[in-house]
Scaffold this active site. Structure first.
Site, PDB file in Angstrom:
ATOM      1  N   GLY A   9      40.006  47.730  47.587  1.00 57.92           N
ATOM      2  CA  GLY A   9      39.656  46.656  46.645  1.00 57.92           C
ATOM      3  C   GLY A   9      40.758  46.512  45.619  1.00 57.92           C
ATOM      4  O   GLY A   9      40.512  46.259  44.436  1.00 57.92           O
ATOM      5  N   ASP A  35      42.798  45.934  50.683  1.00 55.57           N
ATOM      6  CA  ASP A  35      41.837  44.909  50.260  1.00 55.57           C
ATOM      7  C   ASP A  35      41.440  44.107  51.494  1.00 55.57           C
ATOM      8  O   ASP A  35      42.158  44.122  52.497  1.00 55.57           O
ATOM      9  CB  ASP A  35      42.479  43.989  49.211  1.00 55.57           C
ATOM     10  N   TYR A 143      23.089  43.722  41.778  1.00 57.70           N
ATOM     11  CA  TYR A 143      24.275  44.509  41.410  1.00 57.70           C
ATOM     12  C   TYR A 143      23.843  45.777  40.662  1.00 57.70           C
ATOM     13  O   TYR A 143      24.296  46.879  40.983  1.00 57.70           O
ATOM     14  CB  TYR A 143      25.171  43.635  40.532  1.00 57.70           C
TER      15      TYR A 143
HETATM   16  C1  AKB Z   1      29.660  42.307  35.407  1.00 56.66           C
HETATM   17  O1  AKB Z   1      29.581  41.572  34.411  1.00 56.66           O
HETATM   18  O2  AKB Z   1      28.979  42.171  36.427  1.00 56.66           O
HETATM   19  C2  AKB Z   1      30.615  43.474  35.348  1.00 56.66           C
HETATM   20  C3  AKB Z   1      29.957  44.709  34.859  1.00 56.66           C
HETATM   21  C4  AKB Z   1      29.548  44.840  33.461  1.00 56.66           C
HETATM   22  O3  AKB Z   1      29.773  45.614  35.623  1.00 56.66           O
HETATM   23  N1  AKB Z   1      31.725  43.159  34.506  1.00 56.66           N
END
Ligand code: AKB
Length: 316
Positions: A9, A35, A143
Protein backbone atom coordinates in the site's frame (compact mmCIF):
# COMPACT_ATOMS: atom_id res chain seq x y z
CA UNK A 1 21.73 -7.88 9.88
CA UNK A 2 20.47 -6.29 6.66
CA UNK A 3 16.77 -5.62 6.66
CA UNK A 4 14.46 -6.35 3.73
CA UNK A 5 11.34 -4.28 4.25
CA UNK A 6 8.13 -4.83 2.30
CA UNK A 7 5.65 -1.93 2.32
CA UNK A 8 2.22 -2.93 1.03
CA UNK A 9 0.00 0.00 0.00
CA UNK A 10 3.00 2.21 -0.71
CA UNK A 11 1.19 4.69 -2.96
CA UNK A 12 -1.15 5.94 -0.24
CA UNK A 13 -0.98 8.86 2.17
CA UNK A 14 1.16 7.09 4.78
CA UNK A 15 3.01 4.82 2.36
CA UNK A 16 4.39 7.64 0.24
CA UNK A 17 6.05 9.20 3.28
CA UNK A 18 7.01 6.00 5.04
CA UNK A 19 8.77 4.45 2.03
CA UNK A 20 10.98 7.51 1.69
CA UNK A 21 11.74 7.61 5.42
CA UNK A 22 12.60 3.88 5.44
CA UNK A 23 14.75 4.20 2.30
CA UNK A 24 16.68 7.05 3.92
CA UNK A 25 17.43 4.86 6.92
CA UNK A 26 17.98 1.43 5.35
CA UNK A 27 18.96 2.27 1.76
CA UNK A 28 16.74 2.25 -1.31
CA UNK A 29 17.27 -1.40 -2.26
CA UNK A 30 16.30 -2.66 1.19
CA UNK A 31 12.77 -1.27 0.91
CA UNK A 32 10.37 -2.92 -1.55
CA UNK A 33 7.43 -0.62 -2.19
CA UNK A 34 4.28 -2.36 -3.40
CA UNK A 35 0.75 -1.38 -4.29
CA UNK A 36 -2.25 -2.57 -6.27
CA UNK A 37 -1.73 0.43 -8.59
CA UNK A 38 1.31 1.42 -10.63
CA UNK A 39 3.86 3.35 -8.61
CA UNK A 40 3.60 7.08 -8.15
CA UNK A 41 6.51 9.12 -9.49
CA UNK A 42 8.08 9.58 -6.04
CA UNK A 43 7.95 5.89 -5.18
CA UNK A 44 9.09 4.58 -8.59
CA UNK A 45 12.09 6.84 -8.71
CA UNK A 46 13.35 6.13 -5.24
CA UNK A 47 13.72 2.31 -5.37
CA UNK A 48 12.24 -1.13 -6.17
CA UNK A 49 8.51 -1.62 -6.69
CA UNK A 50 6.14 -4.61 -7.03
CA UNK A 51 2.50 -4.70 -8.07
CA UNK A 52 0.66 -6.49 -5.26
CA UNK A 53 -2.98 -7.22 -4.50
CA UNK A 54 -3.27 -8.35 -0.87
CA UNK A 55 -6.45 -10.24 -1.74
CA UNK A 56 -4.62 -12.29 -4.36
CA UNK A 57 -3.08 -14.93 -2.12
CA UNK A 58 -0.86 -16.53 -4.80
CA UNK A 59 0.53 -13.20 -5.92
CA UNK A 60 1.20 -12.12 -2.32
CA UNK A 61 2.82 -15.46 -1.49
CA UNK A 62 5.07 -15.07 -4.53
CA UNK A 63 6.18 -11.61 -3.34
CA UNK A 64 6.96 -12.89 0.18
CA UNK A 65 8.87 -15.81 -1.29
CA UNK A 66 10.79 -13.64 -3.75
CA UNK A 67 11.88 -10.98 -1.26
CA UNK A 68 11.96 -12.90 2.05
CA UNK A 69 11.14 -9.72 3.99
CA UNK A 70 12.40 -9.23 7.53
CA UNK A 71 9.82 -6.50 8.14
CA UNK A 72 6.40 -5.90 6.61
CA UNK A 73 4.25 -2.76 6.75
CA UNK A 74 0.66 -3.40 5.64
CA UNK A 75 -0.92 -0.06 4.76
CA UNK A 76 -3.48 -1.13 2.14
CA UNK A 77 -6.97 -0.35 3.47
CA UNK A 78 -10.31 1.24 2.66
CA UNK A 79 -10.93 4.23 4.96
CA UNK A 80 -14.04 5.31 6.83
CA UNK A 81 -15.97 7.37 4.27
CA UNK A 82 -15.37 5.11 1.27
CA UNK A 83 -15.97 2.10 3.52
CA UNK A 84 -19.55 3.24 4.10
CA UNK A 85 -20.11 3.31 0.34
CA UNK A 86 -18.53 -0.11 -0.19
CA UNK A 87 -19.03 -1.92 3.12
CA UNK A 88 -18.41 -5.51 1.97
CA UNK A 89 -15.38 -4.55 -0.05
CA UNK A 90 -13.97 -2.59 2.91
CA UNK A 91 -14.45 -5.54 5.23
CA UNK A 92 -12.87 -7.91 2.75
CA UNK A 93 -9.82 -5.79 2.00
CA UNK A 94 -9.23 -4.66 5.58
CA UNK A 95 -9.75 -8.10 7.12
CA UNK A 96 -8.80 -10.73 4.56
CA UNK A 97 -5.82 -8.65 3.47
CA UNK A 98 -4.59 -8.50 7.06
CA UNK A 99 -5.05 -12.24 7.60
CA UNK A 100 -3.09 -13.05 4.43
CA UNK A 101 -0.23 -10.86 5.59
CA UNK A 102 -0.26 -12.26 9.13
CA UNK A 103 -0.25 -15.85 7.80
CA UNK A 104 2.59 -15.26 5.36
CA UNK A 105 4.54 -13.36 8.01
CA UNK A 106 4.37 -16.45 10.22
CA UNK A 107 5.22 -18.77 7.30
CA UNK A 108 8.20 -16.69 6.14
CA UNK A 109 9.38 -15.91 9.69
CA UNK A 110 9.08 -12.14 9.29
CA UNK A 111 10.71 -10.48 12.28
CA UNK A 112 8.35 -7.51 12.68
CA UNK A 113 5.01 -6.51 11.20
CA UNK A 114 3.39 -3.07 11.31
CA UNK A 115 -0.33 -2.60 10.78
CA UNK A 116 -2.18 0.67 11.27
CA UNK A 117 -5.33 0.91 13.34
CA UNK A 118 -7.31 4.10 13.87
CA UNK A 119 -9.30 6.28 16.28
CA UNK A 120 -12.24 4.79 14.32
CA UNK A 121 -12.13 1.76 16.65
CA UNK A 122 -13.99 3.90 19.19
CA UNK A 123 -17.71 4.50 18.97
CA UNK A 124 -20.58 6.55 20.37
CA UNK A 125 -20.37 4.93 23.83
CA UNK A 126 -16.61 5.35 24.20
CA UNK A 127 -15.57 8.26 26.42
CA UNK A 128 -15.27 11.23 24.03
CA UNK A 129 -12.62 13.26 25.83
CA UNK A 130 -9.16 11.97 26.63
CA UNK A 131 -10.36 8.55 25.41
CA UNK A 132 -8.36 5.91 27.29
CA UNK A 133 -6.51 2.94 25.82
CA UNK A 134 -8.98 0.51 27.38
CA UNK A 135 -12.67 1.39 27.41
CA UNK A 136 -16.04 0.59 25.83
CA UNK A 137 -15.58 0.28 22.06
CA UNK A 138 -18.64 0.15 19.83
CA UNK A 139 -17.54 1.42 16.40
CA UNK A 140 -20.43 1.79 13.99
CA UNK A 141 -18.56 2.11 10.70
CA UNK A 142 -17.31 -0.88 8.71
CA UNK A 143 -13.85 0.69 8.73
CA UNK A 144 -14.02 1.08 12.51
CA UNK A 145 -15.07 -2.45 13.29
CA UNK A 146 -12.69 -3.92 10.71
CA UNK A 147 -9.88 -2.09 12.53
CA UNK A 148 -11.12 -3.29 15.92
CA UNK A 149 -11.34 -6.89 14.69
CA UNK A 150 -7.90 -6.46 13.09
CA UNK A 151 -6.47 -5.37 16.43
CA UNK A 152 -7.81 -8.53 18.04
CA UNK A 153 -6.21 -10.63 15.25
CA UNK A 154 -2.86 -8.88 15.69
CA UNK A 155 -2.84 -9.59 19.42
CA UNK A 156 -3.94 -13.17 18.72
CA UNK A 157 -1.08 -13.81 16.27
CA UNK A 158 1.36 -12.38 18.80
CA UNK A 159 0.05 -14.61 21.61
CA UNK A 160 -0.50 -17.73 19.54
CA UNK A 161 2.36 -17.67 17.02
CA UNK A 162 4.84 -15.24 18.62
CA UNK A 163 4.56 -12.89 15.62
CA UNK A 164 6.05 -9.52 16.58
CA UNK A 165 3.21 -7.37 15.29
CA UNK A 166 2.97 -3.72 16.29
CA UNK A 167 0.27 -1.15 15.70
CA UNK A 168 -0.83 2.45 16.25
CA UNK A 169 -4.35 3.88 16.34
CA UNK A 170 -3.65 6.84 14.07
CA UNK A 171 -5.65 10.02 14.43
CA UNK A 172 -6.49 11.90 11.20
CA UNK A 173 -3.20 12.40 9.35
CA UNK A 174 -2.18 15.66 7.69
CA UNK A 175 0.67 15.86 5.21
CA UNK A 176 1.61 17.77 2.06
CA UNK A 177 3.37 15.07 0.05
CA UNK A 178 0.32 12.86 -0.59
CA UNK A 179 -3.45 13.18 -0.49
CA UNK A 180 -5.64 11.21 1.90
CA UNK A 181 -7.81 8.51 0.39
CA UNK A 182 -11.45 8.70 1.45
CA UNK A 183 -11.54 9.29 5.18
CA UNK A 184 -13.61 11.46 7.50
CA UNK A 185 -10.62 13.54 8.53
CA UNK A 186 -9.67 14.39 4.90
CA UNK A 187 -11.06 17.93 5.24
CA UNK A 188 -7.99 18.84 7.29
CA UNK A 189 -5.78 18.20 4.24
CA UNK A 190 -8.15 19.51 1.54
CA UNK A 191 -8.46 22.82 3.39
CA UNK A 192 -4.78 23.63 2.75
CA UNK A 193 -4.96 22.81 -0.96
CA UNK A 194 -8.08 24.94 -1.42
CA UNK A 195 -6.71 27.78 0.70
CA UNK A 196 -3.71 28.04 -1.58
CA UNK A 197 -5.61 27.48 -4.84
CA UNK A 198 -8.82 29.42 -4.20
CA UNK A 199 -8.48 31.30 -0.91
CA UNK A 200 -11.58 29.58 0.44
CA UNK A 201 -12.87 26.17 1.49
CA UNK A 202 -16.19 24.54 2.29
CA UNK A 203 -15.72 22.07 5.13
CA UNK A 204 -17.82 18.93 5.00
CA UNK A 205 -17.65 18.74 8.81
CA UNK A 206 -19.44 21.32 10.95
CA UNK A 207 -17.67 24.27 12.56
CA UNK A 208 -17.27 22.79 16.04
CA UNK A 209 -16.48 19.17 15.22
CA UNK A 210 -13.33 18.43 17.23
CA UNK A 211 -11.23 15.44 16.13
CA UNK A 212 -7.75 14.18 17.00
CA UNK A 213 -5.30 14.84 14.16
CA UNK A 214 -1.56 14.50 13.65
CA UNK A 215 1.05 15.98 11.35
CA UNK A 216 2.60 13.36 9.09
CA UNK A 217 6.13 14.01 10.35
CA UNK A 218 4.98 13.06 13.84
CA UNK A 219 3.07 10.02 12.54
CA UNK A 220 6.14 8.71 10.69
CA UNK A 221 8.34 9.42 13.70
CA UNK A 222 5.94 7.51 15.97
CA UNK A 223 5.77 4.57 13.56
CA UNK A 224 9.55 4.27 13.35
CA UNK A 225 9.91 4.69 17.13
CA UNK A 226 7.41 1.91 17.76
CA UNK A 227 9.11 -0.39 15.24
CA UNK A 228 12.55 0.34 16.74
CA UNK A 229 11.50 -0.20 20.35
CA UNK A 230 12.80 -3.36 22.05
CA UNK A 231 10.10 -6.06 21.98
CA UNK A 232 9.94 -6.24 25.78
CA UNK A 233 8.88 -2.56 25.92
CA UNK A 234 5.79 -3.24 23.81
CA UNK A 235 3.08 -4.01 26.36
CA UNK A 236 0.20 -3.53 23.91
CA UNK A 237 -0.10 -5.96 21.00
CA UNK A 238 -3.52 -4.78 19.85
CA UNK A 239 -2.78 -1.13 19.00
CA UNK A 240 -1.49 1.96 20.79
CA UNK A 241 -3.56 5.12 21.27
CA UNK A 242 -1.82 8.18 19.80
CA UNK A 243 -3.24 11.60 20.70
CA UNK A 244 -1.89 14.15 18.24
CA UNK A 245 -3.59 17.53 18.33
CA UNK A 246 -7.34 18.01 18.68
CA UNK A 247 -9.02 20.87 16.85
CA UNK A 248 -12.21 21.86 15.04
CA UNK A 249 -12.52 23.10 11.44
CA UNK A 250 -12.98 26.63 12.84
CA UNK A 251 -9.82 26.44 14.91
CA UNK A 252 -7.88 25.14 11.91
CA UNK A 253 -9.28 27.90 9.68
CA UNK A 254 -8.39 30.55 12.30
CA UNK A 255 -4.82 29.30 12.34
CA UNK A 256 -4.63 29.40 8.53
CA UNK A 257 -6.06 32.96 8.60
CA UNK A 258 -3.14 34.07 10.77
CA UNK A 259 -0.87 33.38 7.77
CA UNK A 260 -3.45 34.01 5.02
CA UNK A 261 -5.80 36.72 6.33
CA UNK A 262 -7.96 36.60 3.17
CA UNK A 263 -8.83 32.90 3.65
CA UNK A 264 -12.53 32.13 4.11
CA UNK A 265 -14.23 29.00 5.41
CA UNK A 266 -17.86 27.89 5.04
CA UNK A 267 -19.61 24.74 6.20
CA UNK A 268 -21.68 22.20 4.25
CA UNK A 269 -24.79 20.68 5.78
CA UNK A 270 -25.94 17.07 5.84
CA UNK A 271 -22.70 15.46 4.77
CA UNK A 272 -22.72 11.75 5.72
CA UNK A 273 -19.19 12.06 7.14
CA UNK A 274 -20.56 14.25 9.96
CA UNK A 275 -22.22 11.26 11.64
CA UNK A 276 -18.96 9.32 11.49
CA UNK A 277 -17.02 12.22 13.03
CA UNK A 278 -19.65 12.57 15.77
CA UNK A 279 -19.12 8.94 16.77
CA UNK A 280 -15.35 9.35 17.22
CA UNK A 281 -13.32 10.70 20.16
CA UNK A 282 -12.57 14.39 20.42
CA UNK A 283 -9.27 13.84 22.20
CA UNK A 284 -7.14 10.82 23.07
CA UNK A 285 -5.03 9.67 26.02
CA UNK A 286 -1.73 8.25 24.74
CA UNK A 287 0.05 7.72 28.05
CA UNK A 288 0.89 4.07 27.20
CA UNK A 289 2.84 5.15 24.10
CA UNK A 290 4.66 7.78 26.17
CA UNK A 291 5.51 5.31 28.92
CA UNK A 292 6.34 2.23 26.80
CA UNK A 293 8.40 3.71 23.95
CA UNK A 294 8.99 7.33 24.90
CA UNK A 295 6.47 8.93 22.55
CA UNK A 296 6.39 12.75 22.48
CA UNK A 297 4.52 14.93 20.01
CA UNK A 298 6.50 17.60 18.19
CA UNK A 299 4.00 19.50 16.02
CA UNK A 300 1.27 21.58 17.66
CA UNK A 301 -1.41 23.33 15.58
CA UNK A 302 0.54 26.53 14.67
CA UNK A 303 3.70 24.61 13.81
CA UNK A 304 1.80 22.14 11.66
CA UNK A 305 -0.13 24.84 9.78
CA UNK A 306 3.05 26.85 9.11
CA UNK A 307 4.90 23.80 7.79
CA UNK A 308 1.98 22.64 5.62
CA UNK A 309 1.59 26.03 3.94
CA UNK A 310 5.30 26.55 3.33
CA UNK A 311 5.76 23.12 1.74
CA UNK A 312 2.50 22.90 -0.17
CA UNK A 313 3.12 26.32 -1.72
CA UNK A 314 6.24 24.92 -3.39
CA UNK A 315 4.40 22.12 -5.19
CA UNK A 316 0.95 23.58 -5.92
C1 AKB B 1 -10.37 8.27 8.31
O1 AKB B 1 -10.81 9.43 8.44
O2 AKB B 1 -11.05 7.31 7.93
C2 AKB B 1 -8.93 8.02 8.68
C3 AKB B 1 -8.79 7.59 10.10
C4 AKB B 1 -9.01 8.53 11.19
O3 AKB B 1 -8.47 6.46 10.33
N1 AKB B 1 -8.15 9.19 8.46
Amino acid sequence: MTEKILVIGANGQIGTELVNALRNIHGADSVIASDINSPTYAIRHSGPFELVNVLDKDNLHHIFNKHQPTQVYLLAAILSAVGEQKPKMAWDLNMTGLLHVLDFSVEFKVKKVFWPSSIAVFGPHSPQFNTPQYCVMDPNTVYGFSKLAGERWCEYYFNKYGLDVRSIRYPGLIGWRANPGGGTTDYAVHIFHEALKKGKYQSFLSANTALPMMYMDDAIKATLMLMDAPAEKITIRSSYNLAGISFTPTQLADEIKKLMPEFEISYAENDPRQAIADSWPKSIDDSYAQKDWGWQLEYDLPKMVGDMLVNLKKII
